[in-house]
Motif scaffolding. Structure first.
Motif, PDB file in Angstrom:
ATOM      1  N   GLY A 475       8.455  23.051  40.461  1.00  0.00           N
ATOM      2  CA  GLY A 475       8.424  22.397  41.758  1.00  0.00           C
ATOM      3  C   GLY A 475       8.860  23.310  42.878  1.00  0.00           C
ATOM      4  O   GLY A 475       9.168  24.504  42.681  1.00  0.00           O
ATOM      5  N   PHE A 476       8.898  22.754  44.101  1.00  0.00           N
ATOM      6  CA  PHE A 476       9.200  23.561  45.278  1.00  0.00           C
ATOM      7  C   PHE A 476      10.648  24.040  45.270  1.00  0.00           C
ATOM      8  O   PHE A 476      10.932  25.188  45.644  1.00  0.00           O
ATOM      9  CB  PHE A 476       8.921  22.736  46.534  1.00  0.00           C
ATOM     10  CG  PHE A 476       9.217  23.470  47.810  1.00  0.00           C
ATOM     11  CD1 PHE A 476       8.390  24.488  48.249  1.00  0.00           C
ATOM     12  CD2 PHE A 476      10.327  23.153  48.565  1.00  0.00           C
ATOM     13  CE1 PHE A 476       8.673  25.174  49.419  1.00  0.00           C
ATOM     14  CE2 PHE A 476      10.617  23.822  49.733  1.00  0.00           C
ATOM     15  CZ  PHE A 476       9.782  24.841  50.163  1.00  0.00           C
ATOM     16  N   ASN A 477      11.575  23.195  44.849  1.00  0.00           N
ATOM     17  CA  ASN A 477      12.980  23.613  44.838  1.00  0.00           C
ATOM     18  C   ASN A 477      13.211  24.781  43.890  1.00  0.00           C
ATOM     19  O   ASN A 477      13.964  25.713  44.195  1.00  0.00           O
ATOM     20  CB  ASN A 477      13.866  22.429  44.453  1.00  0.00           C
ATOM     21  CG  ASN A 477      13.839  21.332  45.494  1.00  0.00           C
ATOM     22  OD1 ASN A 477      13.654  21.604  46.684  1.00  0.00           O
ATOM     23  ND2 ASN A 477      14.005  20.086  45.074  1.00  0.00           N
ATOM     24  N   GLU A 478      12.580  24.743  42.737  1.00  0.00           N
ATOM     25  CA  GLU A 478      12.703  25.858  41.801  1.00  0.00           C
ATOM     26  C   GLU A 478      12.054  27.121  42.366  1.00  0.00           C
ATOM     27  O   GLU A 478      12.548  28.238  42.154  1.00  0.00           O
ATOM     28  CB  GLU A 478      12.060  25.475  40.470  1.00  0.00           C
ATOM     29  CG  GLU A 478      12.166  26.550  39.399  1.00  0.00           C
ATOM     30  CD  GLU A 478      11.544  26.125  38.087  1.00  0.00           C
ATOM     31  OE1 GLU A 478      11.265  27.004  37.246  1.00  0.00           O
ATOM     32  OE2 GLU A 478      11.330  24.908  37.907  1.00  0.00           O
ATOM     33  N   LEU A 479      10.960  26.949  43.117  1.00  0.00           N
ATOM     34  CA  LEU A 479      10.296  28.108  43.712  1.00  0.00           C
ATOM     35  C   LEU A 479      11.192  28.775  44.757  1.00  0.00           C
ATOM     36  O   LEU A 479      11.313  30.002  44.804  1.00  0.00           O
ATOM     37  CB  LEU A 479       8.984  27.667  44.347  1.00  0.00           C
ATOM     38  CG  LEU A 479       8.220  28.730  45.141  1.00  0.00           C
ATOM     39  CD1 LEU A 479       7.789  29.875  44.233  1.00  0.00           C
ATOM     40  CD2 LEU A 479       7.014  28.115  45.842  1.00  0.00           C
ATOM     41  N   VAL A 480      11.835  27.957  45.613  1.00  0.00           N
ATOM     42  CA  VAL A 480      12.704  28.535  46.653  1.00  0.00           C
ATOM     43  C   VAL A 480      13.903  29.231  46.032  1.00  0.00           C
ATOM     44  O   VAL A 480      14.340  30.287  46.501  1.00  0.00           O
ATOM     45  CB  VAL A 480      13.139  27.416  47.630  1.00  0.00           C
ATOM     46  CG1 VAL A 480      14.169  27.939  48.633  1.00  0.00           C
ATOM     47  CG2 VAL A 480      11.935  26.866  48.367  1.00  0.00           C
ATOM     48  N   ALA A 481      14.443  28.655  44.946  1.00  0.00           N
ATOM     49  CA  ALA A 481      15.623  29.260  44.317  1.00  0.00           C
ATOM     50  C   ALA A 481      15.291  30.517  43.530  1.00  0.00           C
ATOM     51  O   ALA A 481      16.191  31.324  43.267  1.00  0.00           O
ATOM     52  CB  ALA A 481      16.285  28.223  43.404  1.00  0.00           C
ATOM     53  N   SER A 482      14.025  30.719  43.176  1.00  0.00           N
ATOM     54  CA  SER A 482      13.646  31.905  42.403  1.00  0.00           C
ATOM     55  C   SER A 482      13.439  33.099  43.328  1.00  0.00           C
ATOM     56  O   SER A 482      13.678  33.027  44.532  1.00  0.00           O
ATOM     57  CB  SER A 482      12.374  31.612  41.608  1.00  0.00           C
ATOM     58  OG  SER A 482      11.276  31.393  42.486  1.00  0.00           O
ATOM     59  N   LEU A 498       8.531  28.339  55.829  1.00  0.00           N
ATOM     60  CA  LEU A 498       9.323  28.922  54.746  1.00  0.00           C
ATOM     61  C   LEU A 498      10.482  29.753  55.278  1.00  0.00           C
ATOM     62  O   LEU A 498      11.569  29.776  54.680  1.00  0.00           O
ATOM     63  CB  LEU A 498       8.422  29.771  53.844  1.00  0.00           C
ATOM     64  CG  LEU A 498       7.339  29.005  53.069  1.00  0.00           C
ATOM     65  CD1 LEU A 498       6.460  29.969  52.288  1.00  0.00           C
ATOM     66  CD2 LEU A 498       7.966  27.978  52.140  1.00  0.00           C
ATOM     67  N   LEU A 499      10.280  30.421  56.399  1.00  0.00           N
ATOM     68  CA  LEU A 499      11.385  31.179  56.986  1.00  0.00           C
ATOM     69  C   LEU A 499      12.499  30.252  57.449  1.00  0.00           C
ATOM     70  O   LEU A 499      13.691  30.621  57.383  1.00  0.00           O
ATOM     71  CB  LEU A 499      10.871  32.034  58.154  1.00  0.00           C
ATOM     72  CG  LEU A 499       9.953  33.206  57.782  1.00  0.00           C
ATOM     73  CD1 LEU A 499       9.443  33.904  59.032  1.00  0.00           C
ATOM     74  CD2 LEU A 499      10.685  34.197  56.872  1.00  0.00           C
ATOM     75  N   GLN A 500      12.161  29.059  57.921  1.00  0.00           N
ATOM     76  CA  GLN A 500      13.187  28.103  58.308  1.00  0.00           C
ATOM     77  C   GLN A 500      14.005  27.626  57.119  1.00  0.00           C
ATOM     78  O   GLN A 500      15.162  27.210  57.288  1.00  0.00           O
ATOM     79  CB  GLN A 500      12.551  26.900  59.002  1.00  0.00           C
ATOM     80  CG  GLN A 500      11.934  27.229  60.360  1.00  0.00           C
ATOM     81  CD  GLN A 500      11.231  26.022  60.974  1.00  0.00           C
ATOM     82  OE1 GLN A 500      11.249  24.930  60.409  1.00  0.00           O
ATOM     83  NE2 GLN A 500      10.620  26.226  62.121  1.00  0.00           N
ATOM     84  N   LEU A 501      13.431  27.698  55.922  1.00  0.00           N
ATOM     85  CA  LEU A 501      14.151  27.325  54.704  1.00  0.00           C
ATOM     86  C   LEU A 501      14.885  28.506  54.098  1.00  0.00           C
ATOM     87  O   LEU A 501      15.319  28.445  52.946  1.00  0.00           O
ATOM     88  CB  LEU A 501      13.179  26.737  53.678  1.00  0.00           C
ATOM     89  CG  LEU A 501      12.454  25.455  54.104  1.00  0.00           C
ATOM     90  CD1 LEU A 501      11.499  25.003  53.017  1.00  0.00           C
ATOM     91  CD2 LEU A 501      13.451  24.356  54.425  1.00  0.00           C
ATOM     92  N   HIS A 502      15.038  29.596  54.864  1.00  0.00           N
ATOM     93  CA  HIS A 502      15.802  30.792  54.467  1.00  0.00           C
ATOM     94  C   HIS A 502      15.174  31.514  53.286  1.00  0.00           C
ATOM     95  O   HIS A 502      15.869  32.100  52.452  1.00  0.00           O
ATOM     96  CB  HIS A 502      17.248  30.417  54.130  1.00  0.00           C
ATOM     97  CG  HIS A 502      17.947  29.655  55.233  1.00  0.00           C
ATOM     98  ND1 HIS A 502      18.285  30.234  56.439  1.00  0.00           N
ATOM     99  CD2 HIS A 502      18.327  28.351  55.322  1.00  0.00           C
ATOM    100  CE1 HIS A 502      18.867  29.329  57.211  1.00  0.00           C
ATOM    101  NE2 HIS A 502      18.897  28.174  56.561  1.00  0.00           N
TER     102      HIS A 502
END
Length: 776
Positions: A475-482, A498-502
């Motif tokens: 999912g998206f949360n796992e993608l951002v954390a990877s 995506l830049l706003q989500l750091h």
């Protein structure tokens, strides 16, 4: 100009010239609204008409001061007509306007005020004024005027004066305005004005002049805001014209359309053999269909934006619209907060949201632990915990009444409870449940077990029989954390999001087209590709219709849509939104969607495990039932214990409170461990039949002969009479005393029906006749 409402405030001479010119320019036809003020409306029905001016003023709306009819007003008009009988004043013939009437009442107001001032102060001194020649504006006579020394007193007298003039009640408020003034709303129809209503501060709009005096609350204003007669608008129509139209000045709207290499289903720009540009696609068809529902025509010209080989920058396209380089933008433009701050968007005509696309790997179905896949680890743990908890609850509820859960050491009781509760998984439990509360818990638990086992069986069957495609990223949360590279369509808003989500900028990889999407996903992060693609859902659906080796991981994590963009404040944005809603309601929007975007997506069967989100309601029900039954059980046990404690020895022997509490708790625990006494009212058992009596012993022969000789002739011997055999009928002399009978005569007494079997009955008498003898 786009506005079609014009307000005219000028003298009658200039007004006639204006309306004649507007009529020549066809600006007094249907669709226009003309509103004139009192300077023109007060004399509009008294002007010397000419045909061209009469045609030009048809349908206009005017407002003028309302003068109520009265005897004083009619007397004034009669005197005025006699005074001006042989005079004329240009276009005004023997007509006095409201300005003249108010001037007449103003003179009387000052006269009444002066009279009041003189009555209060007989002296009215003056002093030379301080008006300098420079302030006289070329009129030296102003410098010769004297000023009153009691001007403030005169002002107060004017404000306090109240009387009835030709225009009605005259009374000024603190600001010097006339109190209770009303406005008459008139409409030019034919050769005169017709009144459509009245208005005042106190009553608002009303249809009748008589209501102006009787109404005086703000509530009436709200309830009668539309209480007017119908208006005949220019062109002879009663339909309210639109206040804005697209200006038809020969300059069509310049509409920008994004040009990209892929996704021709949405926007397709081609150049024909005659060097003409052709625009088609889902977005273009929706725009053209919406234009048909506008109440006016909109000339437009479509202009491509981009080179057609790479995706254009949509933010730059919207900025050019805000800078007036375009009149509108039509295409696959996503509505975002940043873009909505500088332009106006229509209602979304297609839903859109960001999703994650990742490569899919085939899951092996013959693994040794495949039976564990239907449930998530949390589901397995929760189910096991509830098995144990339910078993403990049943043991607590049954151990006092049921010897199966009470006998033997604690270890044996624990094994019995586990065996019982896990046997419910197959509905094969053999132990009886005797308590009512225990049965309630078990029934609810069996229902939960039925649902869980059915769901497990269906999911396991799907896993073992169908081929599974599992996403490499969940999912998206796992993608951002990877740390894997993330691809996105170049020129879209995904990068800023995506830049706003750091998300680090070095992880973001812009891609140009569908072919680049597939190649980058095939390569993967280790070969210079990407690990996942973040794109809008409409694009992804078209992409996956031909690329079945990829899959959507998780759900949409944003909610948005596509819309048409117009400059800020444009009426077209509102009208197009209404048109799009009409398309959605009549089904035409869905038909266009099916026409362009009706491709079938690759059938992908996900292997989403069943988790707590699917069964938490069942666990909540069985948990709540167990807790409630356990609480009720201990309440009942506490009540029984208190009854027993009242009959037993007292625990208050003078020791401390803590000691008494400890002994009380120990006593209550031991009471719970005691088996429940059997009921004092056992269930009645069926009556056993009497055993047959032994055969009678035969007397000696001599005795039998003697008794037979002495037996009366009517004596009878009954053998093996059944229980329901009726008693023999007594003789006629039944009831006589034995002493009065012959010794050889036997009289039968009355007996109830026999309730047992009689083998032999013989009735004899002793020789002396004293008493009978019954031998069995």
């Amino acid at each position: 100009m786009g506005s079609r409402i014009l307000v005219v405030h000028m003298q009658p001479i200039m007004g006639r010239i204006l309306f004649n010119e507007a009529h020549y320019l066809n600006m007094t036809l249907r669709g226009y609204v003309w509103i004139v003020t009192e300077a023109l409306s007060s004399v509009l029905d008294k002007i010397s008409y000419e045909d061209e001016f009469l045609k030009a003023t048809q349908g206009l709306i005017g407002t003028r001061t309302f003068i109520p009819d009265s005897k004083k007003f009619q007397t004034f008009l009669h005197e005025w007509k006699k005074l001006t009988k042989n005079e004329t004043a240009g276009m005004v013939d023997n007509h006095i306007t409201s300005y003249g009437l108010y001037a007449y009442d103003a003179i009387w107001l000052i006269a009444h005020a002066l009279d009041k001032c003189f009555s209060q102060n007989r002296s009215f001194p003056f002093h030379p004024s301080n008006v300098f020649p420079a302030e006289a504006r070329g009129n030296p006579e102003l410098t010769k005027l004297n000023a009153s020394q009691n001007s403030f007193l005169l002002l107060q007298c004017i404000l306090n004066t109240e009387f009835t003039g030709v225009t009605g009640r005259i009374k000024l408020d603190k600001r010097g305005d006339l109190e209770g003034s009303s406005i008459e709303i008139v409409n030019m129809v034919g050769r005169g004005l017709r009144t459509v209503g009245y208005w005042s501060n106190a009553t608002g709009c009303t249809k009748h002049a008589s209501h102006l005096a009787s109404r005086g609350t703000s509530e009436i204003t709200k309830n009668n805001a539309q209480d007017l007669d119908s208006v005949i608008w220019p062109g002879g129509t009663v339909k309210v014209p639109r206040e804005w139209v697209n200006p038809n000045n020969g300059k069509p709207l310049l509409i920008g359309v994004p040009d990209k290499i892929d996704y021709s289903e949405f926007v397709d720009i081609t150049i024909g053999a005659d060097n003409t540009t052709r625009f088609q696609g889902f977005c273009i068809d929706v725009f053209q269909a919406a234009l048909k529902y506008l109440p006016y025509s909109v000339p437009y010209t479509l202009v491509s934006y981009g080179n057609g080989s790479s995706p254009p920058n949509y933010d730059h396209l919207v900025e050019r619209l805000a800078n007036k380089e375009f009149d509108a933008v039509v295409g696959d433009v996503t509505i975002t907060a940043e873009r909505a701050r500088i332009v106006d968007f229509t209602q979304p005509y297609i839903a859109s949201g960001l999703v994650v696309v990742v490569p899919a790997h085939k899951e092996e179905t013959n693994a040794a632990w495949a039976f564990m896949r239907p449930f998530t680890p949390a589901m397995w743990c929760t189910t096991f915990v509830f098995f144990l908890c339910t078993g403990v609850v049943v043991w607590l509820l049954e151990r006092k009444k049921n010897p199966t859960f009470r006998g033997g050491p604690l270890k044996k009781q624990f094994v019995t409870t586990l065996w019982f509760i896990f046997s419910t998984l197959f509905f094969s439990q053999k132990e009886d449940v005797k308590s009512t509360l225990g049965r309630a818990v078990v029934v609810i638990w069996l229902f939960v077990v039925l649902i869980i086992t059915s769901s497990y069986t269906a999911s396991l069957t799907s896993i073992l029989t169908l081929q599974q495609l599992m996403p490499t990223i969940q999912g998206f949360n796992e993608l951002v954390a990877s740390s894997v590279p993330i691809g996105y369509q170049a020129g879209s808003f995904v990068e800023d999001y995506l830049l706003q989500l750091h998300v680090r900028k070095e992880r973001l990889v812009p891609l140009d087209g569908l072919a680049n999407f597939a190649d980058a996903l095939h390569k993967g992060p280790k070969a210079g590709g990407i690990g996942a693609l973040v794109e809008e859902l409409p694009y992804v659906q078209e992409f996956l219709s031909s690329a079945c080796e990829f899959i959507i991981a998780g759900d949409e994590f944003t909610k948005s849509g596509w819309g048409f963009a117009f400059p800020t404040g444009s009426q077209l944005a509102v009208d197009m939104s209404i048109a799009l809603l009409t398309l959605a309601e009549n089904g035409e929007l869905q038909r266009l969607h099916d026409k362009w975007l009706g491709k079938s997506v690759c059938s992908q069967i996900g292997s989403a495990q069943l988790g707590l989100n699917a069964f938490w309601g069942l666990f909540l029900i069985t948990g709540a039932a167990s807790v409630i039954c356990l609480i009720l059980y201990y309440i009942l046990m506490l009540i029984r214990y208190r009854r027993k404690a009242r009959d037993g020895p007292s625990l208050s022997d003078g020791s401390s409170l803590i000691s008494r509490l400890v002994r009380m708790v120990k006593s209550f625990v031991s009471f719970l461990h005691e088996p429940e006494e059997p009921s004092h009212h056992p269930r009645p058992q069926p009556r056993e039949p009497f055993p047959p009596p032994p055969p009678p012993r035969e007397p000696p022969i001599s005795s039998r002969r003697l008794r037979a000789e002495q037996s009366p002739p009517d004596s009878t011997v009954y053998r093996d009479a059944p229980a329901d055999t009726p008693a023999p009928t007594p003789p006629a002399n039944h009831g006589q005393r034995w002493g009065g009978a012959s010794p050889s005569t036997v009289r039968w007494p009355t007996f109830p029906p026999p309730r047992f079997h009689v083998s032999l009955v013989r009735l004899t008498t002793v020789n002396d006749g004293v008493a009978p003898a019954l031998q069995l």
